[in-house]
Design a protein around this motif. Structure first.
Motif, PDB file in Angstrom:
ATOM      1  N   ILE A 158       0.836  -1.206   0.000  1.00  0.00           N
ATOM      2  CA  ILE A 158       0.000   0.000   0.000  1.00  0.00           C
ATOM      3  C   ILE A 158       0.867   1.250   0.000  1.00  0.00           C
TER       4      ILE A 158
ATOM      5  N   ALA B 178      -9.558  -8.830  -1.304  1.00  0.00           N
ATOM      6  CA  ALA B 178     -10.741  -9.558  -1.785  1.00  0.00           C
ATOM      7  C   ALA B 178     -10.589  -9.869  -3.279  1.00  0.00           C
TER       8      ALA B 178
ATOM      9  N   ASN C 149     -20.142  -5.926   1.969  1.00  0.00           N
ATOM     10  CA  ASN C 149     -19.245  -4.787   2.200  1.00  0.00           C
ATOM     11  C   ASN C 149     -20.029  -3.589   2.706  1.00  0.00           C
TER      12      ASN C 149
ATOM     13  N   PHE D  72     -22.957  -4.832   4.501  1.00  0.00           N
ATOM     14  CA  PHE D  72     -22.375  -5.429   5.691  1.00  0.00           C
ATOM     15  C   PHE D  72     -23.275  -5.087   6.877  1.00  0.00           C
TER      16      PHE D  72
ATOM     17  N   LEU E 285      -7.963 -13.241   6.927  1.00  0.00           N
ATOM     18  CA  LEU E 285      -6.720 -12.792   6.280  1.00  0.00           C
ATOM     19  C   LEU E 285      -5.837 -11.971   7.216  1.00  0.00           C
ATOM     20  N   VAL E 286      -6.437 -11.448   8.292  1.00  0.00           N
ATOM     21  CA  VAL E 286      -5.640 -10.698   9.278  1.00  0.00           C
ATOM     22  C   VAL E 286      -4.593 -11.641   9.877  1.00  0.00           C
TER      23      VAL E 286
ATOM     24  N   GLY F  69      -4.429 -15.860   8.789  1.00  0.00           N
ATOM     25  CA  GLY F  69      -3.801 -15.082   7.716  1.00  0.00           C
ATOM     26  C   GLY F  69      -2.294 -15.307   7.616  1.00  0.00           C
TER      27      GLY F  69
END
Ligand code: NAP
Length: 292
Positions: free
Chosen positions: A68, A136, A156, A183, A230-231, A253
């Protein structure tokens, strides 16, 4: 390992990069494998991205991970991009092949490999995904191309982002069995309950907000389900503990993190990463940090 004239440099470009685990993972792996490589984290602002890539070539850096906020922007600057990374729309690994910079997406490999042993269990069953961000995209690509999901429900906060993802993958991969939801728990409880595989691709529960959960009502998760978060920090999130208590099988994750790193390692060195040892040392480091 010290740096000498023969040391090959690889690294990471992103902003911010201070909390990345990648330097630890790769430098530990190089040391165990006895390779004269060093992994360095470079804090690169968006306005310097083009120059940073020129720097990779000029300095003979063998390759970098990309994080990122550059994973998408870098695609247009690279000399070539793997078909997979192009479809996913994100590059997380660059290889410098004699001055030609090639982009790859090893998140797809990491996710796919970590789920392989569950393939028979999850093929032709419904999948539920929390989140519609960058990770995702890699997850959806992997699911459609490897696991024949019966349907994919994407939930979401920003529903138009989820709709955009579903539309995009319908177009590029011809997969039509998407459902998109806001969500909002009462609305999605039934979809979660009827899914075999549930994946959290949001940062909910990530350090320092370790007490947050995407759902917390009982009787939604149950035995026979696989819950993937995934964390990776913490390695076992509160969501995974909650899922396990409700009888589901869980995947951390950390699995995807190590496997995506192992693919980058292989692309740069043409050697296999000593995955088991590196994972053990990473988990030890994370536990030690928690105890401090
Ligand atoms: P991203 O592109 O920023 O996407 C984040 C997604 O989470 C968006 O859909 C966002 O919803 C949603 N979200 C964020 N905060 C939320 C909240 N409080 N409640 C509900 N939804 C929320 O991020 P990413 O790159 O996909 O990364 C997401 C997580 O996956 C991070 O924790 C990252 O560390 C982890 N990850 C792990 C690996 C691995 O190897 N294990 C690889 C990649 C990523 P909106 O669209 O509504 O904003």
């Amino acid at each position: 390992m010290t740096i000498d004239a023969g040391t090959k440099i690889v690294g990471l470009i992103g902003h911010p990069i201070l909390h990345s685990f990648s330097p630890f993972i790769h430098n530990t792996a190089f040391e165990i494998a006895g390779l004269n490589y060093k992994y360095v984290a470079f804090d690169v602002l968006s306005e310097n991205l083009k120059d940073a890539l020129r720097g990779i070539v000029a300095l003979g850096i063998k390759g970098v991970n990309v994080t990122i906020p550059h994973k998408e922007a870098v695609i247009e600057i690279l000399d070539d991009v793997s078909p997979e990374a192009r479809i996913v729309g994100a590059v997380n690994t660059i290889v410098n092949e004699n001055g030609i910079l090639i982009g790859h997406n090893t998140d797809v490999y990491g996710f796919t490999e970590s789920l392989k042993k569950y393939k028979n269990l999850i093929s032709n069953t419904p999948v539920f995904i929390f989140g519609a961000g960058g990770s995702a995209r890699a997850v959806i690509y992997s699911l459609i191309t490897n696991f024949q999901p019966e349907r994919i429900v994407i939930a979401n906060r920003n529903i138009s982002r989820a709709e955009g993802l579903a539309r995009y993958f319908s177009q590029v991969l011809g997969y039509k069995d998407f459902e998109v939801k806001e969500f909002f728990l009462p609305e999605i409880a039934g979809d979660i309950k009827s899914s075999r595989l549930i994946i959290n691709t949001t940062p909910i529960g990530m350090y320092p907000n370790v007490n947050d959960l995407p759902i917390q009502s009982d009787e939604i998760l149950h035995e026979g389900q696989i819950v993937y978060d995934l964390v990776y920090n913490p390695p076992t999130t509160k969501f995974l503990k909650f899922a396990r208590r409700n009888g589901a099988e869980v995947i951390s994750g950390i699995e995807m993190l190590i496997l995506q790193a192992s693919k980058s390692f292989e692309l740069w060195t043409a050697k296999e990463m000593p995955i088991t040892e590196v994972k053990k040392l990473l988990l030890r480091k994370l536990r030690a940090k928690k105890e401090k």
